[in-house]
Design a protein around this motif. Structure first.
Motif, PDB file in Angstrom:
ATOM      1  N   HIS A 269      47.589  30.704  33.979  1.00  0.00           N
ATOM      2  CA  HIS A 269      46.762  29.845  33.126  1.00  0.00           C
ATOM      3  C   HIS A 269      47.619  28.927  32.269  1.00  0.00           C
ATOM      4  CE1 HIS A 269      42.795  32.390  32.875  1.00  0.00           C
ATOM      5  NE2 HIS A 269      43.108  32.057  34.110  1.00  0.00           N
TER       6      HIS A 269
ATOM      7  N   HIS B 108      50.520  30.999  30.461  1.00  0.00           N
ATOM      8  CA  HIS B 108      50.547  32.464  30.400  1.00  0.00           C
ATOM      9  C   HIS B 108      50.041  33.051  31.704  1.00  0.00           C
ATOM     10  CE1 HIS B 108      46.598  31.120  28.918  1.00  0.00           C
ATOM     11  NE2 HIS B 108      46.104  32.211  29.466  1.00  0.00           N
TER      12      HIS B 108
ATOM     13  N   MET C  55      47.354  35.518  33.018  1.00  0.00           N
ATOM     14  CA  MET C  55      46.119  36.138  32.531  1.00  0.00           C
ATOM     15  C   MET C  55      45.813  37.363  33.381  1.00  0.00           C
ATOM     16  SD  MET C  55      44.033  34.805  30.155  1.00  0.00           S
ATOM     17  CE  MET C  55      42.964  35.895  29.232  1.00  0.00           C
TER      18      MET C  55
ATOM     19  N   MET D 218      41.424  27.297  28.142  1.00  0.00           N
ATOM     20  CA  MET D 218      42.296  27.843  29.170  1.00  0.00           C
ATOM     21  C   MET D 218      41.857  27.348  30.525  1.00  0.00           C
ATOM     22  SD  MET D 218      43.276  31.743  28.467  1.00  0.00           S
ATOM     23  CE  MET D 218      41.622  32.385  28.571  1.00  0.00           C
TER      24      MET D 218
HETATM   25 CU   LIG Z   1      44.212  32.706  30.180  1.00  0.00          CU
END
Ligand SMILES: [Cu+2]
Length: 145
Positions: free
Chosen positions: A66, A99, A101, A77
């Motif tokens: 993400h 990141h 997820m 996001m």
């Molecule tokens: Cu995320």
């Protein structure tokens, strides 16, 4: 003294000489959350460019890559296919940005738990990282050296 996520994995990936290092890796999930996130710093010391193309963990049904994008003035996001890791670059996965997820946690993550994460790269190689600490992230000075 601050608790620091100390973790360093040095990975040799595929045909490239050199190494890819993964540092300052930690996971975060608000209490009772269905999803969690994993953050880290990836440094590409390989001889060429590579991409992070996927991830999975035994604690979640699936894992997605993400990033955050501004949509109508709000940070949202969104899923991306890959993260470019150019040669010699340091790429930071951090709250508010890129990141991993963790989608659909099989059980709640608690402060102090350890989780695993497997990262898949465009070379076709995967690397499993164990013992990633779960923190609440709030006190974390991520960019502190
Ligand atoms: Cu995320």
């Amino acid at each position: 003294m601050k608790k620091i996520l100390s973790f360093l994995a040095v990975l040799a990936l595929g045909a490239f000489a050199g190494e890819l290092s993964i540092d300052k890796i930690y996971a975060k999930a608000p209490a009772g959350a269905k999803n969690g996130a994993v953050f880290m710093v990836i440094k590409n010391n390989l001889d060429g460019d590579i991409k992070l193309v996927g991830a999975k963990s035994s604690v979640a049904n699936s894992a997605e890559i993400h990033t955050h994008k501004k949509v109508d003035g709000m940070m949202m996001m969104t899923q991306v296919d890959a993260i470019d890791l150019p040669k010699n670059a340091e790429v930071i996965l951090a709250p508010g940005g890129l990141h991993i997820m963790l989608m659909g946690l099989k059980k709640p993550l608690n402060f102090g738990d350890s989780i695993d994460l497997t990262l898949k790269f465009s070379s076709g190689k995967s690397v499993k990282i164990d013992d990633i600490s779960v923190t609440n992230g709030e006190k974390l000075l991520f960019l502190e050296k």
